[in-house]
Design an enzyme around this catalytic site. Structure first.
Site, PDB file in Angstrom:
ATOM      1  N   TYR A 109      29.378  48.198-127.170  1.00 39.27           N
ATOM      2  CA  TYR A 109      30.040  49.422-127.622  1.00 39.27           C
ATOM      3  C   TYR A 109      28.989  50.369-128.163  1.00 39.27           C
ATOM      4  CZ  TYR A 109      33.164  52.414-130.459  1.00 39.27           C
ATOM      5  OH  TYR A 109      33.834  53.473-131.013  1.00 39.27           O
ATOM      6  N   LYS A 111      24.828  53.665-139.656  1.00 37.90           N
ATOM      7  CA  LYS A 111      25.180  52.671-140.675  1.00 37.90           C
ATOM      8  C   LYS A 111      24.154  52.588-141.821  1.00 37.90           C
ATOM      9  CE  LYS A 111      27.796  50.212-137.133  1.00 37.90           C
ATOM     10  NZ  LYS A 111      29.223  50.220-137.501  1.00 37.90           N
ATOM     11  N   ASP A 117      20.372  50.496-128.578  1.00 40.07           N
ATOM     12  CA  ASP A 117      21.381  50.958-129.529  1.00 40.07           C
ATOM     13  C   ASP A 117      21.299  50.045-130.756  1.00 40.07           C
ATOM     14  OD1 ASP A 117      25.029  51.430-129.508  1.00 40.07           O
ATOM     15  OD2 ASP A 117      23.501  51.495-131.088  1.00 40.07           O
TER      16      ASP A 117
HETATM   17  P1  KE4 Z   1      30.095  55.282-135.148  1.00 38.78           P
HETATM   18  O1  KE4 Z   1      30.379  56.480-134.256  1.00 38.78           O
HETATM   19  O2  KE4 Z   1      31.334  54.444-135.411  1.00 38.78           O
HETATM   20  O3  KE4 Z   1      29.328  55.638-136.418  1.00 38.78           O
HETATM   21  O4  KE4 Z   1      29.064  54.330-134.340  1.00 38.78           O
HETATM   22  C1  KE4 Z   1      29.407  53.893-133.041  1.00 38.78           C
HETATM   23  C2  KE4 Z   1      28.619  52.637-132.711  1.00 38.78           C
HETATM   24  C3  KE4 Z   1      27.550  52.733-131.848  1.00 38.78           C
HETATM   25  N1  KE4 Z   1      26.803  51.636-131.536  1.00 38.78           N
HETATM   26  C4  KE4 Z   1      27.099  50.427-132.067  1.00 38.78           C
HETATM   27  C5  KE4 Z   1      26.256  49.241-131.692  1.00 38.78           C
HETATM   28  C6  KE4 Z   1      28.189  50.281-132.964  1.00 38.78           C
HETATM   29  O5  KE4 Z   1      28.474  49.050-133.469  1.00 38.78           O
HETATM   30  C7  KE4 Z   1      28.960  51.399-133.294  1.00 38.78           C
HETATM   31  C8  KE4 Z   1      30.161  51.315-134.225  1.00 38.78           C
HETATM   32  N2  KE4 Z   1      30.518  50.007-134.663  1.00 38.78           N
HETATM   33  C9  KE4 Z   1      31.931  49.805-134.940  1.00 38.78           C
HETATM   34  C10 KE4 Z   1      32.095  48.352-135.371  1.00 38.78           C
HETATM   35  N3  KE4 Z   1      32.025  47.456-134.263  1.00 38.78           N
HETATM   36  C11 KE4 Z   1      32.446  50.768-135.935  1.00 38.78           C
HETATM   37  C12 KE4 Z   1      33.766  50.377-136.553  1.00 38.78           C
HETATM   38  C13 KE4 Z   1      34.876  51.304-136.125  1.00 38.78           C
HETATM   39  O6  KE4 Z   1      34.913  51.730-134.947  1.00 38.78           O
HETATM   40  O7  KE4 Z   1      35.718  51.598-137.010  1.00 38.78           O
END
Ligand code: KE4
Length: 442
Positions: free
Chosen positions: A144, A267, A239
């Site tokens: 993701y 994060k 990523d």
């Molecule tokens: P954000 O747009 O949510 O800040 O980041 C996206 C993203 C990109 N790359 C990786 C490897 C990520 O894990 C994420 C976001 N992680 C999720 C948890 N698996 C965020 C939690 C959510 O969607 O509420």
């Protein structure tokens, strides 16, 4: 456990917020029941609005690597807020942050801040396409990279949790240049480069995928991705939104000794405030506006509060002396934060494996540093197809059993768990003891 106020709030939230949540994975749809509401967190704990205390292994999905409400982060945000919450004009903290990221991650010569990991990944892909003048991007099944249209193809995290790896509202044309490969498969990637000669702009990959639970790269796999992209003039994009500054001070790329062309972050570098970043070789990054032809922007990119919180987080992670009273070598100044995180991760993994074995419950407990995931299956898990074999009914029961015991795990089989420097040996002993009891009820 009394959840009266949480249930009242959730009923209210459902009237005004789709699904009652501002991000789908919070909705407990994968585990059943209503989500609880939190209004206070400190260290390894959160307290819900009914006053229940929980040991937190979600840690706001990764940012709280020092635990919640770390005093240095709170103080930094308070001080920055007194001076204004946003300028839309360059501020000194942006320079300090950029410089620190470049110092900690040698592959990053220049970096651009964003306000989310989604923006960071979306922008990195646009940059890779602009720099190589190629359209196709390879991503991996179950990984993701945020919710940008072209990446919501066999994605992980919430998309996988809800069995909707492809989202409605994304025209086929928007994903026609996205090639999805099985992770940890060497032959498939070799074949796709042969079949798409000189058309692939890059590979975007979670070096340690944490959005289908957690599984690790097979020996040599990341090196293989590095070699095959270099051989074909494609870019390797790590990523590291989740792994960055967590699996080592310089992220997974330091842990696995790989030099990607571009990296995405989020994060941890925001200390819990909205943030993302992408960076890499200067010759690539200089293709970005205002210097180059690839446009990318953001009103709140480099926001001073997010920079203050992120810098406090990173500077503490850089301090050689980990102040945790619990760290096993606290008498030795210069004790490394990452050694503590490794020790906590290993302690949890050993305890959970022993508990599952004693209860006679098949569990694969994958762990890498301070990230982990337990799959209810007797077979090893190296990719999303194998993750899908896990027994989700068992996971649901385990999740709720642990919640009732005061331990909050990620509310989906397809999410990673996180540890912080605030998790004590006693927290982990309590967690393992609870798991031993709950596993026997499955
Ligand atoms: P954000 O747009 O949510 O800040 O980041 C996206 C993203 C990109 N790359 C990786 C490897 C990520 O894990 C994420 C976001 N992680 C999720 C948890 N698996 C965020 C939690 C959510 O969607 O509420």
């Amino acid at each position: 456990m009394n959840r009266t106020e949480s249930d009242r709030l959730f009923a209210e939230a459902l009237k005004y917020i789709p699904g009652g949540v501002n991000s789908p994975v919070r909705a407990f749809r994968a585990v059943g029941g209503n989500p609880f509401f939190v209004n206070r967190a400190s260290g390894s704990k959160v307290w819900d609005v009914d006053g229940n205390e929980l040991i937190d292994y979600v840690l706001t999905w990764g940012p709280a690597i020092l635990g919640h409400a770390h005093p240095k982060i709170i103080a930094a945000v308070k001080a920055a807020a007194e001076l204004g919450t946003s300028f839309g004009i360059p501020n000194p903290l942006e320079v300090t942050m950029a410089k620190l990221i470049c110092e900690l991650v040698p592959s990053v010569q220049k970096v651009r801040m964003t306000s989310s990991g989604t923006e960071a990944c979306m922008s990195a892909i646009r940059l890779a396409r602009g720099f190589t003048r190629r359209d196709k991007i390879i991503k991996f099944d179950g990984c993701y990279h945020g919710h940008a249209d072209s990446l919501l193809v066999r994605a992980g995290s919430g998309a996988l949790t809800f069995g909707q790896p492809d989202s409605a509202g994304v025209p086929a044309a928007f994903t026609s240049h996205t090639i999805v490969m099985p992770y940890n498969d060497f032959e498939a990637v070799t074949a796709v480069f042969t079949a798409n000669k000189d058309q692939i702009a890059g590979i975007i990959v979670e070096p340690v995928p944490g959005n289908a639970g957690l599984y690790l790269p097979k020996p040599g796999y990341l090196e293989f991705l590095r070699e095959i992209t270099a051989a074909h003039g494609a870019l390797l994009i790590f990523d590291e939104v989740m792994t960055g500054f967590r699996l080592a001070r310089g992220g997974a790329q330091e842990r696995f000794h790989i030099t990607p062309d571009l990296s995405c972050f989020g994060k941890v570098i925001g200390g819990g405030l909205p943030v993302g970043a992408f960076g890499g070789r200067a010759e690539i990054m200089d293709y970005l506006a205002p210097l180059g032809p690839v446009y990318q922007a953001g009103t709140l990119s480099g926001n001073p509060l997010a920079m203050a919180a992120g810098l406090a987080n990173l500077q503490e992670l850089c301090s050689r002396a980990c102040e945790s009273a619990e760290n096993p070598r606290s008498h030795e100044r210069g004790y490394d934060v990452y050694e503590l995180l490794e020790a906590r991760g290993a302690q949890l993994a050993a305890g959970m494996r022993d508990a599952a074995k004693s209860a006679g419950v098949p569990m694969q407990f994958n762990q890498c540093g301070s990230m982990f995931c337990g799959y209810f299956t007797d077979q090893p898990v190296h990719n999303v197809a194998e993750a899908m074999r896990s027994d989700r009914e068992k996971f649901k029961k385990f999740f709720h059993g642990m919640l009732a015991a005061g331990v909050y795990l990620a509310p989906s089989q397809f999410e990673a768990g996180f540890l912080s420097t605030a998790h004590t040996a006693a927290d982990i002993e309590k967690t393992v003891s609870a798991a031993a009891k709950v596993l026997r009820t499955l």
